[in-house]
Design an enzyme around this catalytic site. Structure first.
Site, PDB file in Angstrom:
ATOM      1  N   TYR A  51       1.339  -1.015   0.049  1.00 22.36           N
ATOM      2  CA  TYR A  51       0.074  -0.099  -0.076  1.00 22.36           C
ATOM      3  C   TYR A  51       0.549   1.006  -0.156  1.00 22.36           C
ATOM      4  O   TYR A  51       1.323   1.770   0.716  1.00 22.36           O
ATOM      5  CB  TYR A  51      -0.640  -0.293   1.685  1.00 22.36           C
ATOM      6  CG  TYR A  51      -1.624  -0.773   1.227  1.00 22.36           C
ATOM      7  CD1 TYR A  51      -2.061  -2.054   0.191  1.00 22.36           C
ATOM      8  CD2 TYR A  51      -2.500  -1.316   2.691  1.00 22.36           C
ATOM      9  CE1 TYR A  51      -3.068  -2.895   0.763  1.00 22.36           C
ATOM     10  CE2 TYR A  51      -3.178  -2.549   2.820  1.00 22.36           C
ATOM     11  CZ  TYR A  51      -3.174  -3.257   1.564  1.00 22.36           C
ATOM     12  OH  TYR A  51      -3.683  -4.822   1.267  1.00 22.36           O
ATOM     13  N   ALA A 200     -19.093  -3.845   0.695  1.00 19.46           N
ATOM     14  CA  ALA A 200     -18.938  -4.024  -1.145  1.00 19.46           C
ATOM     15  C   ALA A 200     -18.904  -2.452  -1.128  1.00 19.46           C
ATOM     16  O   ALA A 200     -20.003  -2.285  -2.215  1.00 19.46           O
ATOM     17  CB  ALA A 200     -20.191  -4.646  -1.473  1.00 19.46           C
TER      18      ALA A 200
END
Length: 301
Positions: A51, A200
């Protein structure tokens, strides 16, 4: 916040952790989000060397160093940036993992990692060598436990049979129920699920309409989502976020879920959802009836 045991380890993680990938490149903003998570009772922070080219680990390490002994710190390795830092290659070799952990320890400002995870994996890997690397690091006291982050059934099975992993990270939500096929197997091996993406990509929040895309989501078309999401919201007296979070936490196989957050308000909303009432059995079954139970079709053997 309630805690759950990861596998057979002595790691007791908050039911809702912080997935740190979304923290961004502004240190002050990142630290404000981490501070909010600490205030809400989150003790599990999950990052990766991939990251932001390691910057994410640096932010996390700096923000948590004063409370290190009270927290569960997890990171990942296996993806190797090229010199130009415009792409990466997969390297699960023993040599690379043992080199990568040194850099992660330095960035995280700690002398041990609570949960070190393989950030992917294929059946073509030399899995025995990879396991040996993690076992060596355990013996050296550099890591306490290890796990894998993988959705590939054939890879998961190999690690369950050959290694002492305590966790498998998989994308899991009401809109991605594919991991449920493997919950009983994981539970039989005393391995916990760490669920990433429980909201989601924002579709399971009250801002779902702004998150819709022509591409849909996994096997759901945009039109299907327009019909489905209001139905999910109407199924309980909880908010959509609360319903989504409580659905993911309903299964005993799940050790923790780790939604990402880039704002304090998101952390607060996620924590409220984690502290909401559990779903009843009837609500849980009704939500399953509304949603698809897809399966991973690839990487099964």
């Amino acid at each position: 916040m309630k805690k759950r045991q990861l596998g057979t380890s002595d790691l007791f993680v908050s039911e809702l952790g912080l997935g740190c990938m979304s923290l961004g490149a502004d240190k002050e903003q990142a630290e404000s989000v981490i501070d909010a998570a600490l205030y809400e009772g989150i003790n599990y922070f999950d990052t990766a060397d991939l990251y932001d080219f390691g910057l994410n680990e640096e932010f996390v390490g700096d923000a948590l160093k004063k409370r290190r002994q009270d927290l569960i710190l997890a990171t990942k390795a296996g993806n190797r940036w090229n010199e130009n830092k415009d792409s990466w290659t997969w390297d699960p070799s023993k040599a690379y993992i043992k080199e990568a952990v040194k850099h992660s320890l330095k960035r995280l400002q700690t002398d041990y990692i609570d949960l070190y995870q393989l950030h992917g994996g294929t059946i073509e890997d030399n899995i025995d060598e990879t396991i040996e690397a993690f076992e060596d690091l355990k013996k050296e006291g550099v890591i306490r436990y290890y796990g894998i982050s993988s959705i590939r059934p054939n890879v998961i099975k190999q690690y369950l049979e050959k290694s002492s992993i305590v966790s498998v990270m998989m994308q899991y939500s009401l809109l991605d129920r594919r991991p449920e096929e493997w919950f009983s197997l994981l539970k039989d091996h005393n391995v916990s699920v760490i669920g990433r993406g429980p909201l989601a990509k924002g579709l399971l929040t009250d801002k779902w309409e702004s998150k819709l895309s022509e591409k849909g989501y996994l096997s759901y078309s945009e039109d299907e989502l327009r019909q489905l999401l209001p139905s999910i919201d109407a199924e309980t007296d909880l908010t959509l976020t609360e319903t989504a979070v409580q659905y993911s936490l309903k299964q005993a196989a799940v050790g923790s879920i780790i939604p990402g957050a880039s704002k304090i308000e998101q952390v607060q909303a996620n924590c409220r959802a984690a502290n909401a009432r559990p779903l009843s059995g009837e609500e849980y079954i009704a939500l399953q009836a509304l949603t698809k139970f897809d399966k991973y079709e690839q990487h099964r053997s």
